[in-house]
Design an enzyme around this catalytic site. Structure first.
Site, PDB file in Angstrom:
ATOM      1  N   LYS A   1       0.826  -1.208   0.000  1.00  0.00           N
ATOM      2  CA  LYS A   1       0.000   0.000   0.000  1.00  0.00           C
ATOM      3  C   LYS A   1       0.862   1.260   0.000  1.00  0.00           C
ATOM      4  CE  LYS A   1      -0.517  -0.630   4.956  1.00  0.00           C
ATOM      5  NZ  LYS A   1      -1.309  -1.294   5.982  1.00  0.00           N
TER       6      LYS A   1
ATOM      7  N   TYR B   1      12.819  31.323   5.616  1.00  0.00           N
ATOM      8  CA  TYR B   1      11.566  31.943   6.034  1.00  0.00           C
ATOM      9  C   TYR B   1      11.552  32.143   7.546  1.00  0.00           C
ATOM     10  CZ  TYR B   1       9.458  30.902   1.490  1.00  0.00           C
ATOM     11  OH  TYR B   1       9.156  30.848   0.167  1.00  0.00           O
TER      12      TYR B   1
END
Ligand SMILES: *Cc1c(COP(=O)(O)O)cnc(C)c1O
Length: 389
Positions: free
Chosen positions: A51, A279
Site C-alpha cells: 500500500k 523563512y
C-alpha cells in the site's frame, strides 16, 4: 543529455532523470529481506503489503519483484492500487485490505481483485452484485479482534461465518484480523487478539464446516514477535523494506533498508553572522560559516517539522540543516569544511561509515518511520539498482 536506463517511471517522462533529488531503491536488499522473512515463517504463505506506493518504494516495481520471487499474494489498501497493478500486468492474487462501498464491487470483479468483507450486509451485497454480473467474487472475511476499525467484532462473528458458507456467487477463500500493537514490548493485548481470532476460527470445527484456506493475521510486529500468529499466511509491510516497526520490537529477523534518498549540492555560499537563513529568519550564526543549498523540501516529503533537527551527509560527514525547511530547498551548515556544487547529499541512507536512518527522520519529525516513507512525494524520481550476486 544522458538518460539513465535504470530509471523506470512510465508516467513521467521528462526531467526525472536530470533532477538531482532522487530515491534509490536497492532491489537486491528488498529480495534479501523477503528471503529472510520466508526463512522465519516456515511453511506459511506470504502476502507482501504494497500500500501507499509500496511504502514509498514504487508500487509497480516492488510488485514485479515480489511476483518474480514467488510471493503468494499481494496486499494493497485501496481499489485503485489493485487496478493499477492489473493494468501493469501483475497476475498474482491481490487483496484490497480496506473497507469497500457497493459501487466499487463491479471493479473488483472486472479486475479480479479480492474483496475484504467486513460485515454480513457487505458480504450479501457482494454476492448479489456478483450474481447480477454473472461473475464470482473472491472474498476474505475481516474479523475485529481489538482494533475497532473495520471488521465484525470477534464476539459477533458467528453470523458472518454462517452467512459466508451460504454465498453462491462468492469464493470465501480467506479470513483475517489485524493487530493493534504487535510491535510493542508488552504483548498482552496482541496475545489476547490471537486468542480471540482462534476462538472465532473454532466456529468452523464446531459446526463441521470447512474453514477458508487462508487464515492470516501477522503484520511485521507479529512476524518478529509472535510465531503463534502466523496461521496460513503472513502480511509483512514495513519489514520487507528493511525497517523495524518500533524501537522496542525484537529484531528476530535481520533486515537492511532498501531505500536511500539522495540529492546534490546546487549552491555554495558564505554566511556572515547576523544574516538569518530562510523563512521567518529563525536561525543565524554568530560566526562566519560556509553553507550549501540542496534542492528538496517539504514539497517532496522532507517534513518541515524536522527544521532545526535534521542532519544530512556530505562527503561522509554529518551536517545540520539550518533555518526552516522550505517547500523545495534546504540549507545545510558545513561550518568551515569543504563542499562543492554537484557533491552528493544523503538524506536517508549510507555514505562511507555514516548512515542517516528512516528512524532518525521519524524522531526529528515527531512521527513513525511509516509516515516518513509513505510521504516521499511521487515527484521524486525512483531509481532501481540491483547488485550482482
Ligand atoms: C499495513 C498493514 C499490514 C502491514 O503492516 P506492517 O506493520 O507494515 O507490517 C498488514 N495488514 C494490514 C491489514 C495492514 O493494513
Amino acid at each position: 543529455m544522458h538518460f539513465d536506463s535504470r530509471i523506470n517511471r512510465p508516467t513521467i517522462t521528462t526531467n526525472d532523470v536530470v533532477r538531482p533529488t532522487l530515491i534509490e531503491v536497492d532491489l537486491s536488499r528488498l529480495a534479501e529481506n523477503y528471503h529472510a522473512i520466508r526463512e522465519q515463517i516456515g511453511s506459511a504463505k506470504i502476502m507482501p503489503i504494497l500500500k501507499a506506493n509500496a511504502y514509498g518504494h514504487g508500487l509497480v516495481e516492488v510488485a514485479r519483484l515480489v511476483e518474480s520471487l514467488g510471493a503468494d499474494y499481494l496486499g494493497v489498501a485501496v481499489l485503485e492500487e489493485g487496478i493499477l497493478l492489473r493494468e501493469k500486468g501483475i497476475q498474482m492474487p491481490i487483496l484490497v485490505l480496506g473497507g469497500i462501498l457497493g459501487n466499487q464491487v463491479p471493479y473488483f470483479l472486472k479486475y479480479d481483485l479480492t474483496i475484504t468483507a467486513s460485515s454480513i450486509e457487505k458480504l450479501w451485497q457482494v454476492d448479489e452484485i456478483a450474481e447480477q454480473l454473472g461473475s464470482k467474487a473472491k472474498v476474505h472475511l475481516k474479523i475485529d479482534t481489538g482494533m475497532e476499525r473495520i471488521g465484525v467484532h470477534y464476539y459477533n462473528a458467528g453470523g458472518l461465518l454462517e452467512a459466508s458458507v451460504k454465498c453462491k456467487h462468492t469464493d470465501v477463500e480467506g479470513i483475517f484480523s489485524h493487530f493493534a500493537n504487535a510491535d510493542a514490548a508488552d504483548l498482552s493485548h496482541a496475545r489476547l487478539q490471537v486468542e480471540r481470532f482462534e476462538e472465532v476460527l473454532s466456529f468452523y470445527e464446531k459446526h463441521s464446516l470447512p474453514a477458508p484456506r487462508l487464515r492470516h493475521m501477522a503484520n511485521s510486529g507479529a512476524i518478529l514477535q509472535l510465531p503463534e500468529a502466523y496461521f496460513d499466511m503472513v502480511r509483512p509491510g514495513l519489514m520487507l523494506y528493511g525497517v523495524y516497526p518500533s524501537p522496542e520490537v525484537a529484531r528476530t529477523v535481520a533486515l537492511r533498508p532498501a531505500l536511500s534518498w539522495k540529492s546534490r549540492v546546487v549552491y555554495f555560499k558564505v554566511i556572515k553572522p547576523g544574516h538569518p537563513v530562510g523563512y521567518g529568519s529563525t536561525w543565524q550564526s554568530d560566526h562566519m560559516v560556509r553553507a550549501v543549498t540542496v534542492p528538496l523540501g517539504y514539497g517532496d516529503g522532507y517534513f518541515r517539522s524536522m527544521s532545526h533537527k535534521a542532519q544530512v551527509l556530505i562527503r561522509g560527514k554529518r551536517y545540520p540543516v539550518v533555518g526552516l525547511i522550505s517547500m523545495d530547498q534546504i540549507v545545510v551548515n558545513i561550518e568551515w569544511q569543504s563542499a562543492y556544487n554537484d557533491d552528493e547529499v544523503v538524506l536517508i541512507g549510507e555514505m562511507g561509515d555514516e548512515a542517516v536512518t528512516v528512524e532518525e527522520l521519524a524522531e526529528w519529525a515527531g512521527t513513525i518511520p511509516y509516515e516518513i516513507l509513505t510521504n516521499i512525494n511521487t515527484r521524486v524520481p525512483r531509481v532501481y539498482i540491483e547488485r550482482q550476486a
